[in-house]
Motif scaffolding. Structure first.
Motif, PDB file in Angstrom:
ATOM      1  N   TRP A 882       0.814  -1.219   0.000  1.00  0.00           N
ATOM      2  CA  TRP A 882       0.000   0.000   0.000  1.00  0.00           C
ATOM      3  C   TRP A 882       0.846   1.268   0.000  1.00  0.00           C
ATOM      4  N   LYS A 883       2.127   1.068   0.253  1.00  0.00           N
ATOM      5  CA  LYS A 883       3.073   2.180   0.335  1.00  0.00           C
ATOM      6  C   LYS A 883       2.666   3.191   1.406  1.00  0.00           C
ATOM      7  N   MET A 884       2.043   2.714   2.434  1.00  0.00           N
ATOM      8  CA  MET A 884       1.716   3.615   3.558  1.00  0.00           C
ATOM      9  C   MET A 884       1.520   2.761   4.808  1.00  0.00           C
ATOM     10  N   PRO A 885       1.752   3.382   5.952  1.00  0.00           N
ATOM     11  CA  PRO A 885       1.508   2.651   7.191  1.00  0.00           C
ATOM     12  C   PRO A 885       0.058   2.811   7.635  1.00  0.00           C
ATOM     13  N   PHE A 886      -0.318   2.009   8.618  1.00  0.00           N
ATOM     14  CA  PHE A 886      -1.671   2.106   9.145  1.00  0.00           C
ATOM     15  C   PHE A 886      -1.972   3.492   9.700  1.00  0.00           C
ATOM     16  N   SER A 887      -0.956   4.145  10.292  1.00  0.00           N
ATOM     17  CA  SER A 887      -1.218   5.469  10.880  1.00  0.00           C
ATOM     18  C   SER A 887      -1.742   6.441   9.826  1.00  0.00           C
ATOM     19  N   VAL A 888      -1.224   6.321   8.617  1.00  0.00           N
ATOM     20  CA  VAL A 888      -1.670   7.242   7.557  1.00  0.00           C
ATOM     21  C   VAL A 888      -3.096   6.891   7.129  1.00  0.00           C
ATOM     22  N   LEU A 889      -3.348   5.601   6.998  1.00  0.00           N
ATOM     23  CA  LEU A 889      -4.704   5.202   6.618  1.00  0.00           C
ATOM     24  C   LEU A 889      -5.695   5.696   7.674  1.00  0.00           C
ATOM     25  N   GLU A 890      -5.356   5.479   8.937  1.00  0.00           N
ATOM     26  CA  GLU A 890      -6.248   5.891  10.026  1.00  0.00           C
ATOM     27  C   GLU A 890      -6.483   7.410   9.993  1.00  0.00           C
ATOM     28  N   ALA A 891      -5.386   8.153   9.855  1.00  0.00           N
ATOM     29  CA  ALA A 891      -5.514   9.619   9.850  1.00  0.00           C
ATOM     30  C   ALA A 891      -6.356  10.073   8.659  1.00  0.00           C
ATOM     31  N   ALA A 892      -6.114   9.447   7.498  1.00  0.00           N
ATOM     32  CA  ALA A 892      -6.877   9.838   6.308  1.00  0.00           C
ATOM     33  C   ALA A 892      -8.358   9.531   6.507  1.00  0.00           C
ATOM     34  N   GLN A 893      -8.640   8.450   7.206  1.00  0.00           N
ATOM     35  CA  GLN A 893     -10.048   8.118   7.458  1.00  0.00           C
ATOM     36  C   GLN A 893     -10.681   9.154   8.392  1.00  0.00           C
ATOM     37  N   ALA A 894      -9.913   9.554   9.399  1.00  0.00           N
ATOM     38  CA  ALA A 894     -10.419  10.557  10.341  1.00  0.00           C
ATOM     39  C   ALA A 894     -10.681  11.869   9.601  1.00  0.00           C
ATOM     40  N   LEU A 895      -9.718  12.259   8.775  1.00  0.00           N
ATOM     41  CA  LEU A 895      -9.864  13.522   8.044  1.00  0.00           C
ATOM     42  C   LEU A 895     -10.990  13.446   7.026  1.00  0.00           C
ATOM     43  N   GLY A 896     -11.077  12.307   6.352  1.00  0.00           N
ATOM     44  CA  GLY A 896     -12.114  12.135   5.325  1.00  0.00           C
ATOM     45  C   GLY A 896     -13.493  12.285   5.941  1.00  0.00           C
ATOM     46  N   ASP A 897     -13.678  11.666   7.106  1.00  0.00           N
ATOM     47  CA  ASP A 897     -14.986  11.734   7.748  1.00  0.00           C
ATOM     48  C   ASP A 897     -15.251  13.146   8.265  1.00  0.00           C
ATOM     49  N   PHE A 898     -14.206  13.736   8.811  1.00  0.00           N
ATOM     50  CA  PHE A 898     -14.318  15.101   9.338  1.00  0.00           C
ATOM     51  C   PHE A 898     -14.739  16.074   8.225  1.00  0.00           C
ATOM     52  N   ASP A 899     -14.052  15.975   7.089  1.00  0.00           N
ATOM     53  CA  ASP A 899     -14.378  16.839   5.941  1.00  0.00           C
ATOM     54  C   ASP A 899     -15.831  16.641   5.522  1.00  0.00           C
ATOM     55  N   THR A 900     -16.245  15.370   5.507  1.00  0.00           N
ATOM     56  CA  THR A 900     -17.619  15.096   5.070  1.00  0.00           C
ATOM     57  C   THR A 900     -18.613  15.726   6.037  1.00  0.00           C
ATOM     58  N   LEU A 901     -18.344  15.581   7.339  1.00  0.00           N
ATOM     59  CA  LEU A 901     -19.248  16.190   8.323  1.00  0.00           C
ATOM     60  C   LEU A 901     -19.310  17.699   8.113  1.00  0.00           C
ATOM     61  N   GLN A 902     -18.148  18.292   7.862  1.00  0.00           N
ATOM     62  CA  GLN A 902     -18.124  19.750   7.620  1.00  0.00           C
ATOM     63  C   GLN A 902     -18.930  20.108   6.383  1.00  0.00           C
ATOM     64  N   SER A 903     -18.724  19.288   5.337  1.00  0.00           N
ATOM     65  CA  SER A 903     -19.420  19.602   4.089  1.00  0.00           C
ATOM     66  C   SER A 903     -20.935  19.484   4.282  1.00  0.00           C
ATOM     67  N   ARG A 904     -21.363  18.687   5.273  1.00  0.00           N
ATOM     68  CA  ARG A 904     -22.794  18.557   5.547  1.00  0.00           C
ATOM     69  C   ARG A 904     -23.262  19.571   6.598  1.00  0.00           C
ATOM     70  N   LYS A 905     -22.403  20.539   6.859  1.00  0.00           N
ATOM     71  CA  LYS A 905     -22.740  21.617   7.812  1.00  0.00           C
ATOM     72  C   LYS A 905     -23.016  21.081   9.220  1.00  0.00           C
ATOM     73  N   ARG A 906     -22.324  20.030   9.591  1.00  0.00           N
ATOM     74  CA  ARG A 906     -22.459  19.516  10.948  1.00  0.00           C
ATOM     75  C   ARG A 906     -21.579  20.334  11.881  1.00  0.00           C
ATOM     76  N   ARG A 907     -21.969  20.451  13.130  1.00  0.00           N
ATOM     77  CA  ARG A 907     -21.138  21.157  14.116  1.00  0.00           C
ATOM     78  C   ARG A 907     -20.067  20.160  14.573  1.00  0.00           C
ATOM     79  N   VAL A 908     -18.842  20.416  14.162  1.00  0.00           N
ATOM     80  CA  VAL A 908     -17.797  19.417  14.424  1.00  0.00           C
ATOM     81  C   VAL A 908     -16.452  20.085  14.716  1.00  0.00           C
ATOM     82  N   ILE A 909     -15.730  19.542  15.703  1.00  0.00           N
ATOM     83  CA  ILE A 909     -14.328  19.949  15.873  1.00  0.00           C
ATOM     84  C   ILE A 909     -13.474  18.687  15.971  1.00  0.00           C
TER      85      ILE A 909
END
Ligand SMILES: O=P(O)(O)OC[C@H]1O[C@](O)(CO)[C@@H](O)[C@@H]1O
Ligand SMILES: O=C[C@H](O)[C@H](O)COP(=O)(O)O
Length: 926
Positions: A882-909
């Motif tokens: 995969w050319k990446m460690p689990f930490s990167v996959l995990e972080a990308a998942q956290a960011l991906g979900d965070f971005d989506t929540l923001q894009s849906r105008k959810r109150r999120v930090i």
């Protein structure tokens, strides 16, 4: 082995029946054992028996609760529960009925004693019960009152089996036999068959002695000229009457008139000795059995008499002996001053009255419990009742069975998908074949030295199994199982540490075969296994997936031990009782048959063959939907500790099924103990042993709607899966959402992919810019009013939580290892948040929750505030290829979900800790 005295009765032509029914006896196998031991060949019931059974335990609550919530009156609830018992008993006796060609193996249910003086109503009721019972080996009990006699003829003429009850005199017995014969003759005249009709005439024995002895005693005490005779007659009236009845019975059914019917297959109406328990301790306890043995008779005995007769009963000539003496006793009784006609008239009157009294008492008990259940609904009692009515009007159950997608959506694409998403309804029925196919695998794996299973899978592909493993544990001969559904490197490494390669079977579970976490885990462990096990690596891997997925292809290429195919017509969160759940359960050595048994009985209760008012799935679904429609969209789960692991499975089921189109049910699981709850909640308490009863009672006392779902053992899990699945689909129908898709999950996955693609290109992840930071943590999100003056993390949270409004919930989404230590930290955190804001909280570990509650966060109502937590990893592990460690996959998942929540105008930090997550790092809530 010599025959027991009960079996000798059978040889003498008499059937020993049990004069008792009680659901406890049906459930605990007591009745089945009596049958298997050859002790009894039939059962009788009466209103007193049911009154004792219902009043004596809470076992009937399972029937009373849904029916009461559906608004049924006590009488209809009684008949439903009686019908369930009688049917179940009849099914247990069915083999006897079949083997004896319909001569034996019957179970009796009495028409309401209130109808004893009405011919017409008795006939109608007998027909109604016969139809409802729908079993050939049941008898409808009709009292032998003057009004009952024509009813017997009419009901027999309808082809219905009749047990005539409350017979107290020789004359009335004759009238009963006549009524039966007439009924058969009517049928013959109408050219209808009579060979299947069974009947018996129940003569009440002990009550005669009780009454006559009482009168004799008075005569003796008066000391007049009759006193000596009266004293000699004590304890003789009942048996003498019965022996005389027996003689008449033999003559009647040997008569030419009856022989004509017998030639057409007409059966003898057997005499049944009822009321045969000894009421006077001065007499032999089995007197009314020993004295009345005879061919073509039945003796129905309460449990104590069965036991006593088995212990010391003697089988002699019985009813055939001493007929002359009996005739003398009957002749002497009037001489001593006893009017047997008067005695029998009194007994009949008292008999009817006492059954009416029992019946009223049992209705009172049912009424009281019904009221308790309705009271527990708080102000939802009427909405719940209406929700059940609405589902009934829609014919929800039958339409669901017929795959009618319009129950949930009119969208053609949605309807098409639903067409292939209802396979779970048939899962319990298909389970046995799956179990059998997996059993040899357990033996083989163990023989090859494997004792552990690591299940790699997300959401529906692992949550059901996790629940099973934690509630049912590992069986004696089974393999220990753990789940990996977290990309957190520490969690992956901990799993790797546990799963020593030679001992472990890796189960890769993914319906779609394309879930990135599952594939990353597979690649990680595959490489390790290859290194250590070489060519044998494939023997340690099994895939469960739909036919023709990329996973199935990879598994074939890599030479996996097996590819177990899942049912393409069952969606992930509905798959616990398919290959996804059953195969691991068998391998864990659990009693999978038992699990399936509870699932099958629940399936039956949730099917269109059960009245919708009795359907436990509908009850639960109506409760949840009624709550949502009244603004109580937070379903708070309280469980006894042994059932706590059920929560995460329910979370996915209800959140991912309902959370879309701006609507949704918010599951609140594993909440800390609280003193006060907001009013936007309903509570469901899964009760096993009552350890959390007080907690549930507290919610109820505060006026919150509470539904208690009792479990008898962990194996009720099978039934619970079905009940909650039906409930969820029913609730979604009332809410107008399609419970079988997850339209908002994809966006996070796409954003994660964009982030990892960028990482592969740039060698780093774009974490965004913090809106606040100190040496411990950085905060990401949209600008918050007041954040600039925040001096600590606590201040930041205070600012964030200021946005909370009535009806909101706070979701803590944590990308940190999932273990008891972190769980403790979050429990305290949740508790503090609710204490401050009165708002319910949820906890999800990422990315696990993305395959569960994540759909609701993004697709549901905008009433969630989300605190995402990420932290620097303390270790890492590379994902091979995969050319990446689990930490990167995990972080990308956290960011991906965070971005989506923001894009849906959810109150999120997002709080990102600059050190690995640990104790005491979560800020205080001020
Ligand atoms: O079994 P799969 O296809 O790997 O999916 C796992 C989970 O992911 C989801 O599709 C959500 O992403 C769930 O519905 C599902 O249970
Ligand atoms: O079911 C049969 C009768 O109702 C029963 O035997 C009556 O017995 P009792 O007189 O002991 O109440």
């Amino acid at each position: 082995m010599s025959k027991s005295s009960l079996q000798q009765l059978v040889d003498a032509g008499q059937s020993p029946w049990l004069d008792n029914i009680d659901r406890r006896l049906l459930k605990d196998g007591g009745l089945a054992k009596l049958i298997a031991d050859g002790d009894i060949t039939g059962v009788t019931s009466n209103p007193t028996i049911f009154n004792n059974a219902i009043g004596g335990s809470r076992i009937y609550d399972e029937t009373i609760q849904p029916m009461a919530l559906a608004g049924n009156d006590p009488e209809s609830i009684f008949y439903q529960l009686a019908i369930e018992d009688i049917r179940q008993a009849a099914d247990l006796f069915r083999p006897i009925y079949d083997q004896t060609n319909g001569a034996d193996g019957y179970v009796s249910l009495e028409v309401s004693p209130k109808l004893a003086r009405s011919t017409k109503k008795t006939v109608e009721e007998a027909k109604r019960l016969w139809k409802l019972l729908n079993r050939p080996n049941v008898m409808i009990k009709i009292p032998a009152t003057l009004q009952g006699l024509p009813a017997i003829t009419a009901v027999i003429a309808e082809g219905i089996n009749v047990n005539v009850t409350l017979i107290f005199s020789i004359e009335r017995y004759q009238a009963v036999a006549e009524a039966y014969i007439r009924g058969l003759e009517k049928r013959v005249k109408a050219k209808k068959p009579i060979d299947h009709i069974a009947s018996c005439a129940s003569f009440f024995v002990s009550r005669i002695d009780t009454k006559v002895d009482g009168q004799l005693r008075k005569i003796v005490e008066a000391g007049g000229s009759n006193s000596k005779l009266a004293s000699e007659l004590m304890g003789k009236a009942a048996v003498s009457t019965c022996k005389t009845v027996f003689g008449i019975f033999e003559e009647t059914f040997a008569s030419e008139r009856f022989q004509k019917l017998a030639a057409k297959g007409g059966r003898i109406q057997r005499t049944l000795w009822a009321s045969t328990s000894m009421k006077n301790p001065a007499y032999r306890d089995v007197l009314y059995v020993e004295s009345l043995i005879g061919a073509n008779t039945i003796n129905t005995m309460p449990p104590g008499t069965v036991k006593a007769f088995k212990d010391h009963g003697q089988v002699g000539k019985g009813a055939n002996e001493g007929k002359a003496e009996a005739a003398k006793v009957l002749a002497d009784l009037p001489k001593a001053g006893i009017d047997m006609m008067e005695v029998s008239a009194q007994l009949e009157d008292e008999g009817v009255k006492s059954f009416i009294a029992s019946y009223k008492e049992l209705l009172k008990t049912i009424d009281k419990r019904s009221k308790e259940f309705r009271k527990s609904m708080g102000n939802l009692a009427v909405p719940v009742e209406n929700a059940i009515k609405a589902l009934k009007e829609k014919d929800f159950v039958a339409r669901m069975e017929n795959k009618d997608a319009s129950l949930w959506t009119m969208d053609p694409a949605g309807q098409k998908e639903i067409g292939i998403r209802l396979g779970w309804l048939a899962a319990p029925a298909k389970g046995a074949a799956i179990i059998e196919s997996i059993k040899p695998l357990l033996a083989e794996c163990k023989e090859e030295g494997m004792s552990r299973i690591l299940l790699l899978g997300m959401g529906g592909s692992s949550l059901g199994v996790e629940t099973m493993s934690l509630i049912l544990g590992t069986g004696e001969a089974g393999m220990e199982l753990k789940i990996l559904d977290m990309t957190n490197p520490d969690q992956v490494l901990a799993a790797a540490h546990w799963a020593s390669l030679k001992k472990t079977l890796f189960f890769v579970g993914s319906k779609s075969g394309s879930t990135s976490e599952s594939n990353a885990f597979m690649d990680y462990f595959w490489e390790k296994a290859q290194k250590t096990l070489g060519k044998k690596a494939g023997r340690h891997f099994i895939a469960i997936t739909d036919p023709e997925t990329s996973l199935s292809k990879v598994a074939e290429e890599r030479g996996f031990r097996k590819v177990l195919l899942s049912d393409p017509e069952v969606g992930g969160r509905y798959s616990a009782l398919t290959m996804f759940g059953l195969a691991p359960s068998v391998l864990m050595g659990q009693d999978t048959d038992k699990l399936l048994e509870t699932a099958l009985s629940m399936s039956e209760l949730c099917s269109s063959s059960t009245p919708i008012e009795r359907n436990p799935g509908i009850m639960l679904g109506a409760f949840i939907a009624a709550g949502v429609l009244k603004g109580k969209d937070k379903v708070t789960l309280i469980t006894d500790p042994e059932l706590a692991a059920f929560g995460p499975w329910v979370e996915q089921l209800i959140a991912e099924s309902s959370g879309k189109n701006g609507k949704g049910i918010v599951p609140v699981d594993a909440e800390p103990k609280l003193d006060f709850y907001s009013t936007d909640r309903v509570f469901v308490y899964l009760r096993l042993n009552g350890k959390n009863e007080r907690r549930a009672a507290k919610a109820r006392r505060a006026g919150h709607p509470l539904l208690v779902l009792p479990w008898n053992s962990g194996y009720d899990l099978g039934g619970a899966f079905v009940q909650w699945e039906v409930a969820t689909t029913a609730a979604c129908c009332l809410m107008g959402v399609n419970p079988f898709d997850q339209p908002d999950v994809q966006e996070s996955k796409v954003r994660t992919k964009q982030l990892t693609d960028a990482y592969l290109k740039d060698g780093k992840l774009n974490m965004g810019s913090p809106i606040w930071e100190n040496e411990v943590a950085a905060i990401y999100g949209d600008h918050l009013n007041g954040i600039d003056s925040a001096k600590s993390l606590s201040d930041v949270l205070s600012v964030f939580l200021k946005q909370v409004q009535i009806g909101d919930y706070v979701g803590v989404n944590a990308y940190v290892p999932r273990n008891d230590r972190t769980m403790n930290e979050f429990t305290k955190f949740r508790s503090a948040i609710t204490k401050k804001t009165v708002t319910p909280t949820t906890l999800g570990y990422g990315p696990r929750f993305q395959h569960s509650t994540g759909q609701l966060h993004k697709g549901g109502a905008n009433n969630g505030l989300f605190i995402e937590i990420t932290a620097e990893p303390s270790a890492d592990a590379e994902i091979p290829g995969w050319k990446m460690p689990f930490s990167v996959l995990e972080a990308a998942q956290a960011l991906g979900d965070f971005d989506t929540l923001q894009s849906r105008k959810r109150r999120v930090i997002r709080i990102h800790f600059k050190k690995p997550f640990g104790r005491g790092m979560l800020p205080e809530i001020k």
